[in-house]
Scaffold this motif. Sequence first.
Motif, PDB file in Angstrom:
ATOM      1  N   LYS A   1       0.625  -1.384  -0.077  1.00 45.74           N
ATOM      2  CA  LYS A   1      -0.291  -0.111   0.146  1.00 45.74           C
ATOM      3  C   LYS A   1       0.781   1.488   0.509  1.00 45.74           C
ATOM      4  CE  LYS A   1      -3.707  -1.831   2.946  1.00 45.74           C
ATOM      5  NZ  LYS A   1      -5.132  -1.712   4.033  1.00 45.74           N
ATOM      6  N   MET A   2       2.226   1.100   0.178  1.00 50.12           N
ATOM      7  CA  MET A   2       3.048   2.537   0.396  1.00 50.12           C
ATOM      8  C   MET A   2       4.662   2.371   0.136  1.00 50.12           C
ATOM      9  SD  MET A   2       2.023   2.537   4.533  1.00 50.12           S
ATOM     10  CE  MET A   2       3.597   4.500   4.571  1.00 50.12           C
ATOM     11  N   ARG A   3       5.072   2.863  -0.863  1.00 50.45           N
ATOM     12  CA  ARG A   3       6.378   3.271  -0.230  1.00 50.45           C
ATOM     13  C   ARG A   3       7.222   2.913   0.545  1.00 50.45           C
ATOM     14  NH1 ARG A   3      10.084   2.629  -4.299  1.00 50.45           N
ATOM     15  NH2 ARG A   3      11.984   3.367  -4.167  1.00 50.45           N
ATOM     16  N   ALA A   4       6.554   3.598   2.019  1.00 46.65           N
ATOM     17  CA  ALA A   4       7.729   4.101   2.618  1.00 46.65           C
ATOM     18  C   ALA A   4       7.376   2.648   3.699  1.00 46.65           C
ATOM     19  CB  ALA A   4       6.968   5.527   3.644  1.00 46.65           C
ATOM     20  N   SER A   5       6.957   1.409   3.540  1.00 50.05           N
ATOM     21  CA  SER A   5       6.587   0.571   4.044  1.00 50.05           C
ATOM     22  C   SER A   5       8.360  -0.278   4.663  1.00 50.05           C
ATOM     23  CB  SER A   5       6.376  -0.690   3.307  1.00 50.05           C
ATOM     24  OG  SER A   5       6.228  -1.009   2.094  1.00 50.05           O
ATOM     25  N   TYR A   6       9.218   0.156   2.963  1.00 52.86           N
ATOM     26  CA  TYR A   6      11.131  -0.240   3.090  1.00 52.86           C
ATOM     27  C   TYR A   6      11.684   0.320   4.422  1.00 52.86           C
ATOM     28  CZ  TYR A   6      11.113   4.762   0.804  1.00 52.86           C
ATOM     29  OH  TYR A   6      11.213   5.910   0.240  1.00 52.86           O
ATOM     30  N   TYR A   7      10.742   1.318   5.721  1.00 50.59           N
ATOM     31  CA  TYR A   7      11.681   1.931   6.646  1.00 50.59           C
ATOM     32  C   TYR A   7      11.784   0.620   7.317  1.00 50.59           C
ATOM     33  CZ  TYR A   7      11.468   6.769   4.784  1.00 50.59           C
ATOM     34  OH  TYR A   7      11.989   7.647   3.215  1.00 50.59           O
TER      35      TYR A   7
ATOM     36  N   ILE B   1      29.524   5.455   3.359  1.00 47.83           N
ATOM     37  CA  ILE B   1      27.799   5.105   2.971  1.00 47.83           C
ATOM     38  C   ILE B   1      28.263   5.867   1.230  1.00 47.83           C
ATOM     39  CG2 ILE B   1      25.811   4.606   1.833  1.00 47.83           C
ATOM     40  CD1 ILE B   1      26.244   3.137   4.877  1.00 47.83           C
ATOM     41  N   TYR B   2      28.738   5.909   0.018  1.00 46.11           N
ATOM     42  CA  TYR B   2      27.915   6.785  -0.653  1.00 46.11           C
ATOM     43  C   TYR B   2      26.982   6.991  -1.491  1.00 46.11           C
ATOM     44  CZ  TYR B   2      28.390  10.210  -4.754  1.00 46.11           C
ATOM     45  OH  TYR B   2      28.909  11.281  -6.080  1.00 46.11           O
ATOM     46  N   LEU B   3      25.986   7.331  -1.597  1.00 42.42           N
ATOM     47  CA  LEU B   3      24.515   7.473  -1.951  1.00 42.42           C
ATOM     48  C   LEU B   3      25.158   7.861  -4.063  1.00 42.42           C
ATOM     49  CD1 LEU B   3      21.868   8.602   0.324  1.00 42.42           C
ATOM     50  CD2 LEU B   3      23.190   6.464  -0.347  1.00 42.42           C
ATOM     51  N   GLU B   4      25.130   7.294  -4.741  1.00 39.15           N
ATOM     52  CA  GLU B   4      24.734   7.776  -6.258  1.00 39.15           C
ATOM     53  C   GLU B   4      24.177   8.811  -6.317  1.00 39.15           C
ATOM     54  OE1 GLU B   4      25.027   3.970  -8.782  1.00 39.15           O
ATOM     55  OE2 GLU B   4      24.166   4.918 -10.244  1.00 39.15           O
ATOM     56  N   PHE B   5      22.622   8.978  -5.804  1.00 40.60           N
ATOM     57  CA  PHE B   5      21.936  10.130  -6.038  1.00 40.60           C
ATOM     58  C   PHE B   5      21.387  10.327  -4.621  1.00 40.60           C
ATOM     59  CE2 PHE B   5      17.394  11.633  -6.704  1.00 40.60           C
ATOM     60  CZ  PHE B   5      18.334  12.557  -7.354  1.00 40.60           C
ATOM     61  N   PRO B   6      20.940  11.359  -4.124  1.00 37.07           N
ATOM     62  CA  PRO B   6      21.032  12.253  -2.650  1.00 37.07           C
ATOM     63  C   PRO B   6      19.413  11.646  -2.451  1.00 37.07           C
ATOM     64  CG  PRO B   6      21.316  14.097  -4.022  1.00 37.07           C
ATOM     65  CD  PRO B   6      21.202  13.096  -5.217  1.00 37.07           C
ATOM     66  N   SER B   7      19.297  10.084  -2.741  1.00 39.23           N
ATOM     67  CA  SER B   7      18.018   9.481  -2.360  1.00 39.23           C
ATOM     68  C   SER B   7      17.113   9.770  -0.770  1.00 39.23           C
ATOM     69  CB  SER B   7      18.039   8.143  -2.326  1.00 39.23           C
ATOM     70  OG  SER B   7      16.984   6.851  -1.644  1.00 39.23           O
ATOM     71  N   VAL B   8      15.936  10.259  -0.613  1.00 40.28           N
ATOM     72  CA  VAL B   8      15.833  10.647   0.864  1.00 40.28           C
ATOM     73  C   VAL B   8      15.416   8.909   1.542  1.00 40.28           C
ATOM     74  CG1 VAL B   8      13.583  11.623   1.618  1.00 40.28           C
ATOM     75  CG2 VAL B   8      14.516  12.618  -0.150  1.00 40.28           C
ATOM     76  N   GLY B   9      14.527   8.293   0.504  1.00 46.19           N
ATOM     77  CA  GLY B   9      14.194   6.985   1.521  1.00 46.19           C
ATOM     78  C   GLY B   9      15.784   6.614   1.892  1.00 46.19           C
ATOM     79  N   ALA B  10      16.412   6.477   0.882  1.00 41.11           N
ATOM     80  CA  ALA B  10      18.184   5.317   1.536  1.00 41.11           C
ATOM     81  C   ALA B  10      18.589   6.074   2.658  1.00 41.11           C
ATOM     82  CB  ALA B  10      19.111   4.915  -0.146  1.00 41.11           C
ATOM     83  N   THR B  11      18.865   7.387   2.678  1.00 39.62           N
ATOM     84  CA  THR B  11      19.495   8.636   3.063  1.00 39.62           C
ATOM     85  C   THR B  11      18.834   7.972   4.998  1.00 39.62           C
ATOM     86  OG1 THR B  11      19.846  10.002   2.177  1.00 39.62           O
ATOM     87  CG2 THR B  11      20.400  10.684   4.286  1.00 39.62           C
TER      88      THR B  11
END
Length: 424
Positions: free
Chosen positions: A91-97, A157-167
């Motif tokens: 149902k939601m993207r944020a379940s990844y947290y 940890i270097y992020l290839e793109f400043p992803s909100v979720g990954a950060t």
Amino acid sequence: MEYISINGKRKLSGSVQINGAKNAAVAIIPAAIAAGGKCVIENLPHVEDVTTLTHAIEHLGGSCRFPDEHTLEIDSGGINQYTVPYDLAKKMRASYYMLGALLGRFKKAEVPLPGGCSLGVRPINYHLRGFEQLGAKIHTEHGIVKAAADKLTGANIYLEFPSVGATINIMIAAVFAEGVTQIENAAKEPHVVDTANFLNKLGANIKGAGTDNIRITGTDGLNGGDYSIIPDQIEAGTYMIAAAITGGDVTVERIIPKHMDSLTAKLEEMQCETEIRDDSIRIKAEKPLHAVNFKAMVYPGFPTDLQPQAAALLSVSSGSGIITETVHEQRFQYVEELRRLGANINVEGRAAFVNGGAELTGAQVNATDLRAGAALVVAGLAAKGETVIGNVMHLDRGYEHLESKLAALGADVKRISHPDEYDA
Ligand code: EPZ
């Protein structure tokens, strides 16, 4: 089926109070899982994504209680499961947290690949690579991400793109890693800072949130605590754009004006008058609007979550403007629906060319995702006649009391139920 019906062409006026930030809430609630104690989270928006997360916590063995509409007590002491069910995750993207929170606290997590708005391919490879760098073993089987570790150890940890979720996700897990973790090229969005502030209040040691280099010194465990969520930058921006598109005069209250800088500057360039106070912004749109260009970028750039609403605004402005999307692969699915209302927009790759001056007229349309729905609401407010918006469950994921807030500003808007497809 539920629909939102709008009779447009009414100037909005008055003031509207903005709720807590949905994208901060959906990170902070899972982060509370990591606490293991009782957390009281205030200024929560009462939206569908929040409810879904409380169900997930209860499924894991924790308990959730709303003492009032905007306050949530979470007791994650009883959590004894590490598997989030598919029905909730989809149902939601944020379940990844949940991955970062469960992996951090229990060194074990099983979470189905997330759902959420369809904005192109939205992998979570940066999250998973970050967890691996902290020492976790990850494998994905039958659509479920399984993460496990004997212990987590701090890493660069270097992020290839400043992803909100990954950060945010890596930050939550790294609170429990031995030693120091550095996230480089980190996202700087306000909800990254809010989640770091919440974790610090519980006893974490996170420095540099809001810059592109976040340093987390690991700790053995977190305490419970109270926290109040920041105002929703995107809800505020949606009402600011609604004021502008209707030629209205609206004060958007209970916000952090600094978070609105990129939008305020654009509205001023388009000829709106603004009055910025400590915790509110007044938008007066008496003069005809001039088209400008928008480039959706990471914070502090113009937010991608406001670009669909900006496209609606551009379509009624004089002149033409280009919207460039640099964050999501496919965030122009709303264009086809805006065209039904009479907008003149052409998309080429990551750019939308908007010819202004359209006389929008009401039509039956469908929200393809949350902010696409917001763009249709904003356009419906400026359109002549009735606009009927379907798939309102997308809007319910992110906007609390949308119809009553708009109605209080003078809009003619209501929710209608119809057993089948609505025939306008
Ligand atoms: C968050 O999504 C928000 N969602 C989105 O808001 C918002 O549009 C987005 O950040 C950008 O600000 C939540 O906070 C729940 P990203 P998120 O990771 O974290 C690519 C709304 O309308 N990427 O910053 O998923 C990704 O595909 C929603 O409220 C990878 O390639 O966004 C995208 O192109 C929609 N691999 C870009 O990075 C990864 O591992 C940015 O995504 C992660 C991301």
